[in-house]
Design an enzyme around this catalytic site. Sequence first.
Site, PDB file in Angstrom:
ATOM      1  N   ASP A   9       0.865  -1.180   0.000  1.00 42.23           N
ATOM      2  CA  ASP A   9       0.000   0.000   0.000  1.00 42.23           C
ATOM      3  C   ASP A   9       0.906   1.235   0.000  1.00 42.23           C
ATOM      4  OD1 ASP A   9       0.864   0.324   2.619  1.00 42.23           O
ATOM      5  OD2 ASP A   9      -1.136   0.305   3.514  1.00 42.23           O
ATOM      6  N   HIS A  10       0.289   2.424   0.108  1.00 42.89           N
ATOM      7  CA  HIS A  10       1.071   3.672   0.038  1.00 42.89           C
ATOM      8  C   HIS A  10       2.138   3.750   1.131  1.00 42.89           C
ATOM      9  CE1 HIS A  10      -2.304   4.176   2.752  1.00 42.89           C
ATOM     10  NE2 HIS A  10      -1.590   5.095   3.391  1.00 42.89           N
ATOM     11  N   CYS A  66       2.924  -3.361   4.079  1.00 43.28           N
ATOM     12  CA  CYS A  66       2.112  -2.186   4.415  1.00 43.28           C
ATOM     13  C   CYS A  66       2.800  -1.512   5.600  1.00 43.28           C
ATOM     14  CB  CYS A  66       0.656  -2.580   4.711  1.00 43.28           C
ATOM     15  SG  CYS A  66       0.413  -3.633   6.151  1.00 43.28           S
ATOM     16  N   THR A  68       2.400  -1.782   8.933  1.00 44.90           N
ATOM     17  CA  THR A  68       2.775  -2.735   9.991  1.00 44.90           C
ATOM     18  C   THR A  68       2.980  -4.153   9.487  1.00 44.90           C
ATOM     19  OG1 THR A  68       0.451  -3.226  10.368  1.00 44.90           O
ATOM     20  CG2 THR A  68       1.427  -1.477  11.731  1.00 44.90           C
ATOM     21  N   HIS A  99       7.888 -24.970   8.713  1.00 43.62           N
ATOM     22  CA  HIS A  99       6.832 -25.644   9.475  1.00 43.62           C
ATOM     23  C   HIS A  99       5.413 -25.316   9.019  1.00 43.62           C
ATOM     24  CE1 HIS A  99       9.428 -26.617  13.288  1.00 43.62           C
ATOM     25  NE2 HIS A  99       9.958 -27.057  12.160  1.00 43.62           N
ATOM     26  N   ARG A 133       5.406 -34.343   9.533  1.00 44.46           N
ATOM     27  CA  ARG A 133       4.374 -34.060  10.549  1.00 44.46           C
ATOM     28  C   ARG A 133       3.777 -32.664  10.359  1.00 44.46           C
ATOM     29  NH1 ARG A 133       9.217 -32.873  12.897  1.00 44.46           N
ATOM     30  NH2 ARG A 133       9.331 -31.146  14.397  1.00 44.46           N
ATOM     31  N   HIS A 134       4.542 -31.784   9.741  1.00 44.38           N
ATOM     32  CA  HIS A 134       4.029 -30.424   9.540  1.00 44.38           C
ATOM     33  C   HIS A 134       2.949 -30.387   8.461  1.00 44.38           C
ATOM     34  CE1 HIS A 134       7.037 -29.083  12.276  1.00 44.38           C
ATOM     35  NE2 HIS A 134       7.987 -29.658  11.552  1.00 44.38           N
ATOM     36  N   ARG A 137      -0.425 -30.782   9.975  1.00 51.79           N
ATOM     37  CA  ARG A 137      -0.923 -29.568  10.640  1.00 51.79           C
ATOM     38  C   ARG A 137      -1.373 -28.520   9.616  1.00 51.79           C
ATOM     39  NH1 ARG A 137       4.279 -30.324  14.539  1.00 51.79           N
ATOM     40  NH2 ARG A 137       3.395 -32.082  15.694  1.00 51.79           N
TER      41      ARG A 137
HETATM   42  C1  RB5 Z   1      -1.934   2.763   6.489  1.00 52.68           C
HETATM   43  O1  RB5 Z   1      -1.905   3.959   7.186  1.00 52.68           O
HETATM   44  C2  RB5 Z   1      -1.774   1.593   7.461  1.00 52.68           C
HETATM   45  O2  RB5 Z   1      -2.906   1.461   8.247  1.00 52.68           O
HETATM   46  C3  RB5 Z   1      -1.467   0.311   6.712  1.00 52.68           C
HETATM   47  O3  RB5 Z   1      -0.342   0.491   5.931  1.00 52.68           O
HETATM   48  C4  RB5 Z   1      -1.199  -0.902   7.563  1.00 52.68           C
HETATM   49  O4  RB5 Z   1      -0.267  -0.622   8.550  1.00 52.68           O
HETATM   50  C5  RB5 Z   1      -2.342  -1.632   8.068  1.00 52.68           C
HETATM   51  O5  RB5 Z   1      -2.228  -2.668   8.736  1.00 52.68           O
END
Ligand code: RB5
Length: 150
Positions: A9-10, A66, A68, A99, A133-134, A137
């Site tokens: 994303d941006h 993204c 996070t 795994h 085994r993995h 799962r």
């Molecule tokens: C965008 O601001 C942010 O929310 C996105 O990039 C991401 O971190 C979402 O999980």
Amino acid sequence: MKPIAIACDHAALDLKEEIKKHFDETGVEYVDYGTYENKSCNYPDYAEKLCTAIYEKKHELGILVCGTGIGMSMAANKCRGIRAACCSDTFSARFTRLHNDANVLCMGARVIGAGLACDIADIFINTAFEGGRHQTRVDMITALEEKLSK
Ligand code: RB5
């Protein structure tokens, strides 16, 4: 191996460009599913584009970035056949391939730097699933997709 799918994303456009540059330098083929500009966008749209391409077997592995890595991983894990892992360290990247047979790596541009992200990506794409085994799962994870999607 098929080309790696990559999308962002941006918030992670710059990180995606760094990863692509690293892949260009190391000879890793990829297909970029966007976004291609800094304009604010919605990460599920790009998770959908990439996961659709994996579902259609155009790629075996994908990378979603993204802010996070978490939103991308949540969206990707709603898609059939996708096992997305949000990683900020190389150990997790290695073991989610060994795994969990993860097929999508998610990372956060606001969490880790480009150097670490490239190392994580390299380990992810160069580590094979252990099976055994993995596999049992992983099959159980797939069964959950059927069981709880009604
Ligand atoms: C965008 O601001 C942010 O929310 C996105 O990039 C991401 O971190 C979402 O999980």
